[in-house]
Design a protein around this motif. Structure first.
Motif, PDB file in Angstrom:
ATOM      1  N   SER A 110       1.766  -2.794   3.897  1.00  0.00           N
ATOM      2  CA  SER A 110       1.693  -4.015   3.097  1.00  0.00           C
ATOM      3  C   SER A 110       0.590  -4.918   3.630  1.00  0.00           C
ATOM      4  O   SER A 110       0.111  -4.754   4.744  1.00  0.00           O
ATOM      5  CB  SER A 110       3.039  -4.745   3.106  1.00  0.00           C
ATOM      6  N   PHE A 116       5.044  -8.663  -1.264  1.00  0.00           N
ATOM      7  CA  PHE A 116       6.051  -7.728  -0.785  1.00  0.00           C
ATOM      8  C   PHE A 116       7.240  -8.588  -0.390  1.00  0.00           C
ATOM      9  O   PHE A 116       7.092  -9.533   0.382  1.00  0.00           O
ATOM     10  CB  PHE A 116       5.564  -6.909   0.418  1.00  0.00           C
ATOM     11  N   GLY A 136       7.405  -4.235  -3.567  1.00  0.00           N
ATOM     12  CA  GLY A 136       6.105  -4.871  -3.455  1.00  0.00           C
ATOM     13  C   GLY A 136       4.995  -3.862  -3.589  1.00  0.00           C
ATOM     14  O   GLY A 136       5.196  -2.738  -4.062  1.00  0.00           O
ATOM     15  N   ALA A 138       1.734  -1.918  -1.587  1.00  0.00           N
ATOM     16  CA  ALA A 138       1.257  -1.529  -0.266  1.00  0.00           C
ATOM     17  C   ALA A 138       0.023  -0.650  -0.434  1.00  0.00           C
ATOM     18  O   ALA A 138      -0.067   0.152  -1.373  1.00  0.00           O
ATOM     19  CB  ALA A 138       2.355  -0.787   0.492  1.00  0.00           C
ATOM     20  N   ASN A 145      -3.827   0.507  -3.891  1.00  0.00           N
ATOM     21  CA  ASN A 145      -2.462  -0.003  -3.783  1.00  0.00           C
ATOM     22  C   ASN A 145      -1.489   0.866  -4.551  1.00  0.00           C
ATOM     23  O   ASN A 145      -1.821   1.404  -5.609  1.00  0.00           O
ATOM     24  CB  ASN A 145      -2.368  -1.433  -4.305  1.00  0.00           C
TER      25      ASN A 145
END
Length: 158
Positions: A110, A116, A136, A138, A145
């Motif tokens: 993250s 997140f 979230g 990461a 991502n």
């Protein structure tokens, strides 16, 4: 005549794991589970550490499908403390790391630039048991991502 090639399958960086597809939801004590794009990962929590003032905690443990991979999560409660029963506590300061000990590197990590979060659904101060969910974005090792969703955990925070 052939048509255009099919679009590439989503790349999550996680292999398919039959064990995790049957893991309980919600998870049992000292377990974690998550979705990384379209893959499911799960495992045990073998270590949990709480700061002296009980304003932050970390837990980690290996994947059920590869002992060389697993998660590390650090949760910063900011103004709250694990000193009484709590429920439905939203936390925006969460550090998430899905590691690979072979490479050695991360599969997901993250970043403060992307959200997140975690919700402690229930914390029982007498038993020190915490259950919750997390999600979230990461970053993968390739810099792209990925979405972490449907994260679940249950851990004793002594």
């Amino acid at each position: 005549v052939t048509g255009p090639p099919p679009p590439p399958a989503p790349v999550s960086g996680l292999p398919r794991c039959a064990v995790c597809e049957t893991y309980p939801d919600p998870v049992n004590e000292n377990q974690w589970r998550l979705k990384a794009d379209e893959s499911v990962a799960c495992g045990t929590i073998d270590t949990a550490i709480v700061t002296f003032d009980r304003s932050a905690f970390t837990f980690f443990g290996p994947s059920a499908c590869s002992r060389d991979t697993g998660i590390v999560m650090t949760i910063y409660l900011e103004t709250k403390k694990l000193d009484r029963d709590m429920s439905n506590v939203y936390i925006s300061k969460v550090s998430f790391f899905y590691y690979d000990r072979v490479a050695p590197s991360y599969i997901f990590i993250s970043s403060a630039a992307y959200p997140f979060s975690m919700v402690i659904e229930q914390y029982d101060h007498r038993t020190k048991m915490a259950t919750g969910r997390f999600e979230g974005f990461a970053r993968r090792t390739n810099g792209i991502n990925g979405a972490i969703s449907a994260g679940r955990f249950k851990v004793k925070l002594l």
